[in-house]
Design a protein around this motif. Structure first.
Motif, PDB file in Angstrom:
ATOM      1  N   ALA A 227       1.446  13.087  -1.996  1.00  0.00           N
ATOM      2  CA  ALA A 227       0.336  13.610  -1.178  1.00  0.00           C
ATOM      3  C   ALA A 227       0.298  12.950   0.197  1.00  0.00           C
ATOM      4  CB  ALA A 227      -0.984  13.372  -1.896  1.00  0.00           C
ATOM      5  N   LYS A 228      -0.252  13.704   1.136  1.00  0.00           N
ATOM      6  CA  LYS A 228      -0.418  13.182   2.495  1.00  0.00           C
ATOM      7  C   LYS A 228      -1.809  13.549   2.972  1.00  0.00           C
ATOM      8  CE  LYS A 228       4.392  13.806   3.898  1.00  0.00           C
ATOM      9  NZ  LYS A 228       5.297  14.683   4.645  1.00  0.00           N
ATOM     10  N   ASN A 229      -2.242  12.842   3.970  1.00  0.00           N
ATOM     11  CA  ASN A 229      -3.470  13.251   4.648  1.00  0.00           C
ATOM     12  C   ASN A 229      -3.059  14.371   5.601  1.00  0.00           C
ATOM     13  OD1 ASN A 229      -6.046  13.374   5.642  1.00  0.00           O
ATOM     14  ND2 ASN A 229      -5.846  11.595   6.966  1.00  0.00           N
ATOM     15  N   LEU A 230      -3.219  15.612   5.147  1.00  0.00           N
ATOM     16  CA  LEU A 230      -2.652  16.751   5.875  1.00  0.00           C
ATOM     17  C   LEU A 230      -3.409  17.102   7.157  1.00  0.00           C
ATOM     18  CD1 LEU A 230      -1.899  19.140   2.869  1.00  0.00           C
ATOM     19  CD2 LEU A 230      -0.257  17.766   4.149  1.00  0.00           C
ATOM     20  N   VAL A 231      -4.623  16.616   7.245  1.00  0.00           N
ATOM     21  CA  VAL A 231      -5.446  16.993   8.399  1.00  0.00           C
ATOM     22  C   VAL A 231      -5.277  15.968   9.515  1.00  0.00           C
ATOM     23  CG1 VAL A 231      -7.788  17.501   9.176  1.00  0.00           C
ATOM     24  CG2 VAL A 231      -7.108  18.036   6.838  1.00  0.00           C
ATOM     25  N   PRO A 232      -4.828  16.408  10.682  1.00  0.00           N
ATOM     26  CA  PRO A 232      -4.659  15.450  11.786  1.00  0.00           C
ATOM     27  C   PRO A 232      -5.990  14.786  12.126  1.00  0.00           C
ATOM     28  CG  PRO A 232      -3.714  17.591  12.336  1.00  0.00           C
ATOM     29  CD  PRO A 232      -4.481  17.777  11.078  1.00  0.00           C
ATOM     30  N   VAL A 233      -5.908  13.533  12.519  1.00  0.00           N
ATOM     31  CA  VAL A 233      -7.156  12.831  12.837  1.00  0.00           C
ATOM     32  C   VAL A 233      -7.854  13.450  14.051  1.00  0.00           C
ATOM     33  CG1 VAL A 233      -6.569  10.618  11.809  1.00  0.00           C
ATOM     34  CG2 VAL A 233      -5.823  11.129  14.128  1.00  0.00           C
TER      35      VAL A 233
ATOM     36  N   TYR B 240       0.810  -1.213   0.000  1.00  0.00           N
ATOM     37  CA  TYR B 240       0.000   0.000   0.000  1.00  0.00           C
ATOM     38  C   TYR B 240       0.852   1.275   0.000  1.00  0.00           C
ATOM     39  CZ  TYR B 240      -3.798  -3.179   1.229  1.00  0.00           C
ATOM     40  OH  TYR B 240      -4.710  -4.199   1.224  1.00  0.00           O
ATOM     41  N   VAL B 241       0.252   2.349  -0.471  1.00  0.00           N
ATOM     42  CA  VAL B 241       0.898   3.661  -0.425  1.00  0.00           C
ATOM     43  C   VAL B 241       1.172   3.994   1.050  1.00  0.00           C
ATOM     44  CG1 VAL B 241       0.571   6.129  -0.874  1.00  0.00           C
ATOM     45  CG2 VAL B 241      -0.298   4.434  -2.507  1.00  0.00           C
ATOM     46  N   PRO B 242       2.432   4.274   1.386  1.00  0.00           N
ATOM     47  CA  PRO B 242       2.750   4.486   2.813  1.00  0.00           C
ATOM     48  C   PRO B 242       1.897   5.564   3.476  1.00  0.00           C
ATOM     49  CG  PRO B 242       4.756   4.270   1.531  1.00  0.00           C
ATOM     50  CD  PRO B 242       3.637   4.318   0.543  1.00  0.00           C
ATOM     51  N   GLY B 243       1.691   6.664   2.776  1.00  0.00           N
ATOM     52  CA  GLY B 243       0.908   7.756   3.366  1.00  0.00           C
ATOM     53  C   GLY B 243      -0.515   7.330   3.670  1.00  0.00           C
ATOM     54  N   ALA B 244      -1.042   6.458   2.827  1.00  0.00           N
ATOM     55  CA  ALA B 244      -2.406   5.982   3.048  1.00  0.00           C
ATOM     56  C   ALA B 244      -2.456   5.026   4.235  1.00  0.00           C
ATOM     57  CB  ALA B 244      -2.920   5.299   1.786  1.00  0.00           C
ATOM     58  N   TRP B 245      -1.440   4.196   4.336  1.00  0.00           N
ATOM     59  CA  TRP B 245      -1.380   3.265   5.472  1.00  0.00           C
ATOM     60  C   TRP B 245      -1.285   4.029   6.785  1.00  0.00           C
ATOM     61  CZ3 TRP B 245      -1.612  -2.110   5.559  1.00  0.00           C
ATOM     62  CH2 TRP B 245      -1.308  -2.709   6.774  1.00  0.00           C
ATOM     63  N   ASP B 246      -0.443   5.042   6.787  1.00  0.00           N
ATOM     64  CA  ASP B 246      -0.219   5.802   8.019  1.00  0.00           C
ATOM     65  C   ASP B 246      -1.413   6.668   8.408  1.00  0.00           C
ATOM     66  OD1 ASP B 246       2.250   4.694   8.217  1.00  0.00           O
ATOM     67  OD2 ASP B 246       3.332   6.405   7.361  1.00  0.00           O
ATOM     68  N   ALA B 247      -2.319   6.881   7.464  1.00  0.00           N
ATOM     69  CA  ALA B 247      -3.466   7.751   7.758  1.00  0.00           C
ATOM     70  C   ALA B 247      -4.325   7.206   8.882  1.00  0.00           C
ATOM     71  CB  ALA B 247      -4.310   7.948   6.498  1.00  0.00           C
ATOM     72  N   PHE B 248      -4.242   5.915   9.116  1.00  0.00           N
ATOM     73  CA  PHE B 248      -5.097   5.315  10.148  1.00  0.00           C
ATOM     74  C   PHE B 248      -4.346   5.066  11.451  1.00  0.00           C
ATOM     75  CE2 PHE B 248      -7.500   4.649   6.320  1.00  0.00           C
ATOM     76  CZ  PHE B 248      -8.794   4.894   6.735  1.00  0.00           C
ATOM     77  N   LYS B 249      -3.274   5.800  11.651  1.00  0.00           N
ATOM     78  CA  LYS B 249      -2.593   5.745  12.940  1.00  0.00           C
ATOM     79  C   LYS B 249      -3.309   6.679  13.915  1.00  0.00           C
ATOM     80  CE  LYS B 249       2.092   4.662  11.289  1.00  0.00           C
ATOM     81  NZ  LYS B 249       2.211   3.390  12.024  1.00  0.00           N
ATOM     82  N   VAL B 250      -3.273   6.328  15.168  1.00  0.00           N
ATOM     83  CA  VAL B 250      -3.870   7.175  16.201  1.00  0.00           C
ATOM     84  C   VAL B 250      -2.750   7.743  17.057  1.00  0.00           C
ATOM     85  CG1 VAL B 250      -5.389   7.238  18.218  1.00  0.00           C
ATOM     86  CG2 VAL B 250      -5.977   5.827  16.259  1.00  0.00           C
TER      87      VAL B 250
ATOM     88  N   MET C  52      -4.394  14.332   0.374  1.00  0.00           N
ATOM     89  CA  MET C  52      -5.186  13.223  -0.135  1.00  0.00           C
ATOM     90  C   MET C  52      -6.173  12.776   0.928  1.00  0.00           C
ATOM     91  SD  MET C  52      -3.117   9.672   0.056  1.00  0.00           S
ATOM     92  CE  MET C  52      -1.672   9.423   1.048  1.00  0.00           C
ATOM     93  N   SER C  53      -7.248  12.202   0.477  1.00  0.00           N
ATOM     94  CA  SER C  53      -8.216  11.632   1.405  1.00  0.00           C
ATOM     95  C   SER C  53      -8.223  10.127   1.238  1.00  0.00           C
ATOM     96  CB  SER C  53      -9.606  12.194   1.147  1.00  0.00           C
ATOM     97  OG  SER C  53      -9.640  13.533   1.550  1.00  0.00           O
ATOM     98  N   VAL C  54      -8.461   9.478   2.323  1.00  0.00           N
ATOM     99  CA  VAL C  54      -8.313   8.023   2.346  1.00  0.00           C
ATOM    100  C   VAL C  54      -9.585   7.381   2.878  1.00  0.00           C
ATOM    101  CG1 VAL C  54      -6.841   6.140   3.172  1.00  0.00           C
ATOM    102  CG2 VAL C  54      -5.924   8.444   3.026  1.00  0.00           C
TER     103      VAL C  54
END
Lengths: 483, 292
Positions: free
Chosen positions: A390-396, A135-145, A315-317
């Motif tokens: 691209a990254k998910n720029l918005v913090p969760v 998977y795209v690393p940035g997308a994988w990391d998007a679901f970290k808390v 990016m949005s995931v």
């Protein structure tokens, strides 16, 4: 002694008042299941997959994938449940509280975070380590808390915002219809020209604040959250300067007056109605525009995502999560891997302008050519090129409550009731509850909408989902859905 | 007295009792219990004593909601007591075509709140009918921000509430007016009383209990107002949420993945007590005046 009539009246009033306050905010315990980091066991039996608003447009695709999986794995059965965005948050909250989450659930990071923090899902770093590299690393990391080890979803599909614009309106405003804005300053300048040309019949841009404001700050290099993940840090001169530009734009009539409290779905409606000239949004909306407003779609041009000083693109995931409480984790995990594998994601991407989260799929020539030269093809090529960095720029932590609190203040600033610098000071004075404040910190001031949101939950729903909500008018804040 | 058993009346009561217990008593008791906990919408929660109630004192958003709700009650209740009565007097007479007007005035009652919200949004938006007419008449130069100014939004919501309630209370008043004895009105007329004096000295005293009922119902409805503000503001309760009402805040605090069920329950209990107090006060005032 009170008269019997008096007693009757008193009983009536008590009953009436009782009825007004029996809000029924029930609670029930939820206990996560056993911590099965790496599900083991035989693949088989029945599981339930819950997705967000894929029916009816993608019913054929989904049923096809499910049928193929069931055929490849005899003895398995996948029950597919699709729920609309509206009410999804409430439903999932109730399901989670009742310990009745589906075996595989489709969520975005902002939405998933509250449930992930409750330790409800399998850590994919452990449970699906065998496929992580796909998977795209940035997308994988998007679901970290923040503050927790692990990542809690398999990335499913992605989008990266492009800039859509109405070429007809560009021409009317004396703008080059082949040259969309590339920076925030150009966006505001083009917007001002469009609004001036429209004289009230059409405008340049719609702010869609709940969807865009914080992302735009991040693109301009404004730090949003400190390293501890507990304190918002966007009280900077750059942020205040950007907000001042928005204030000037609102005062100058660049935005429609009523857009102040409207969300992204209203922005889409306005674009489809020819009421605004520019729509920075996920390329998947091109299909919606084509379906609802063919004439507008025919005059729609696309350009790259507007970036700021940082040069970063957003990016949005969307992800697939497996609850620990699932009674059939092995099958659930296996199916989630299957649904999000390279082959199936590539097929999905060829139906609608989304991007796969699998690295090998992104190398397919389909994403690097203009195809038939349509806006969809162009948008696909642009967004695929953007996705590499691209990254998910918005913090969760920027959940619906924080969104509502921040956007409420921005709205007041746009009305001139708060100065931009005072606004940002007020916003960052206290860490929010969702950003894990210290135990003695007073809970964050209630958000202004959601909710809006909330809503947005509002409760304004400040989701950053790549998926388009159904293009029907709604009074309720809708999940935002852009890049 | 043969064949009668003590439990027979209870058997007849049982269905209604079951519904009341399941849908009113238990949820209310649950809300009351939750209000003393830090429960979230995901469940759990530990006993925190009166912390939620203490927190209300320093919650600006809560007090903003209370102020807006009280303003709502103060404006809407007198209008909903007076205007439907006037409307009922207008459509009371049996003349040709009056049924049509009664139906027209009643139609907002049966319209769904979402539809009503859409209608009023279209009417009051910056390019809506109201602003267009006012601009066409050169009354205003720029559109009035009915939906984007917090105070105007609140008054717009009140207008919508009154519009939607007019027909309902008109029917209530029509029933009351039908019960005013014609002999009294005729006697007053014989005594030389004109229509205005007949209304104030004969009709109004006899309709007063109904007015109290309308005031109570309108006050309870205004205390619970939510949909009007929500629909007219796209769910935002205006810029900065400054047009928020109490129920709006309860919903906002109590729902969603980060919802605080305990704190929202405390607000609900406060709303309950406030509404109960209001209802009792109106009822007592009426009873006292009747005795006087």
């Amino acid at each position: 002694m009170p008269s019997s009539r008096g007693i009757r009246l008193a009983v009536t009033t008590v009953t009436l008042a009782l009825a007004t306050s029996a809000c029924g905010l029930g609670s029930s315990g939820s206990s996560p299941g056993a911590d099965a980091a790496s599900p083991t066991g035989k693949v088989g039996g029945t599981i339930t997959l819950e997705t967000l608003q894929l029916k009816p447009t993608f019913t054929d695709y989904m049923t096809g994938v499910i049928a193929a999986y069931e055929k490849d794995h005899p003895g398995t059965k996948v029950n597919w449940v699709d729920i609309p965005f509206q009410g999804a948050q409430e439903k999932l909250t109730a399901d989670a509280a009742a310990g009745a989450l589906p075996d595989v659930v489709n969520l975005n990071p902002q939405f998933a975070q509250a449930l992930e923090a409750k330790d409800l899902f399998i850590d994919m770093d452990k449970g699906a380590s065998d496929v992580k590299s796909a998977y795209v690393p940035g997308a994988w990391d998007a679901f970290k808390v923040p503050g927790k080890d692990g990542s809690f979803a398999l990335p499913w599909y992605l989008t990266s915002e492009v800039t859509m614009y109405n070429k007809d309106l560009f021409t009317k405003a004396g703008l080059d219809p082949q040259k969309p804005p590339a920076s925030f300053d150009e966006l505001l300048a083009d917007g001002a020209k469009l609004s001036a040309a429209g004289k009230g019949s059409f405008f340049g841009i719609h702010p869609a604040l709940e969807n865009r404001f914080i992302t735009d700050l991040a693109k301009q290099g404004v730090p949003l959250l400190d390293a501890s993940g507990k304190k918002w840090t966007f009280n900077t001169p750059d942020a205040a300067a950007y907000l001042q530009k928005l204030v000037d734009a609102y005062k100058g009539g660049v935005y429609p007056q009523d857009s102040l409290t409207q969300n992204h779905s209203k922005e889409n409606e306005a674009y489809q109605a020819g009421r605004i000239g520019l729509l920075p949004s996920g390329p998947n909306f091109l299909a919606v525009i084509k379906k609802n407003a063919a004439a507008i779609a025919a005059n729609t041009g696309v350009g790259p995502q507007i970036t700021g000083a940082s040069g970063a693109t957003n990016m949005s995931v969307m992800g697939l999560l497996v609850p620990k409480a699932s009674k059939n984790q092995a099958t659930a995990m296996d199916f989630a891997k299957y649904l999000s594998d390279a082959q199936n994601q590539l097929a999905f991407s060829k139906i609608v302008t989304i991007l796969p989260s699998t690295l090998s799929s992104l190398k397919d020539p389909y994403f690097s050519t203009d195809g038939d030269g349509s806006p969809e093809s162009k948008a696909r090529k642009i967004s695929a090129a953007q996705i590499a960095t691209a990254k998910n720029l918005v913090p969760v932590q920027y959940d619906s409550r924080v969104t509502a609190a921040v956007i409420g203040k921005v709205q007041l600033a746009l009305q001139g009731k708060l100065t931009p610098s005072r606004r940002s000071t007020r916003l960052s004075r206290k860490p929010t509850r969702s950003a894990a404040p210290p135990a003695d910190a007073r809970p964050a001031r209630r958000p202004t909408a959601s909710p809006k949101s909330r809503r947005a939950h509002d409760h304004r729903c400040g989701w950053h989902s790549p998926w388009p909500p159904a293009p029907v008018p709604s009074r309720k804040p809708r999940p935002s859905s852009t890049d | 007295m043969t064949g009668r058993r003590w439990y027979v009346p209870w058997l007849f009561l049982l269905p209604a009792l079951a519904v009341a217990v399941a849908f009113f008593i238990v949820p209310f008791a649950n809300t009351a219990v939750l209000s003393f906990t830090d429960a979230s919408t995901l469940g759990g929660g530990t006993f925190t004593g009166t912390r939620n109630y203490a927190r209300l004192w320093s919650d600006d958003q809560f007090w903003l909601s209370v102020r807006n709700t009280l303003l709502y009650i103060a404006v809407v209740v007198p209008l909903l007591v007076a205007l439907p009565l006037g409307l009922a007097l207008l459509v009371q007479k049996r003349v040709a075509g009056i049924g049509f007007f009664r139906a027209v005035f009643y139609s907002p009652v049966v319209a769904s709140m979402v539809v009503a919200g859409l209608i009023w949004s279209w009417l009051l938006s910056s390019d809506g009918l109201v602003n267009s007419v006012l601009r066409g008449l050169h009354v205003i130069a720029a559109p009035l921000p009915f939906l984007t100014d917090s105070r105007l939004l609140l008054f717009s919501s009140m207008a919508m509430t009154v519009w939607k309630g007019l027909g309902y209370y008109m029917v209530v008043y029509l029933a009351a007016l039908a019960n005013v004895p014609k002999s009294l009105l005729e006697a007053a007329e014989v005594d030389g009383a004109g229509p205005v004096r007949r209304f104030f000295h004969v009709t109004l005293p006899l309709v007063r209990p109904t007015m109290v009922l309308v005031a109570t119902l309108a006050a309870i409805g205004s205390a619970k107002v939510f949909a009007e503000v929500f629909t007219l503001s796209d769910g935002s309760a205006g810029p900065g949420g400054e047009a928020r009402t109490l129920v709006y805040t309860i919903r906002e605090v109590g729902l969603g993945l980060g919802g605080e069920a305990g704190y929202a329950s405390a607000m609900s209990i406060v709303l309950f007590l406030g509404t109960l107090g209001l209802s009792v006060a109106v009822t007592r005032l009426n009873t006292r005046e009747e005795r006087a």
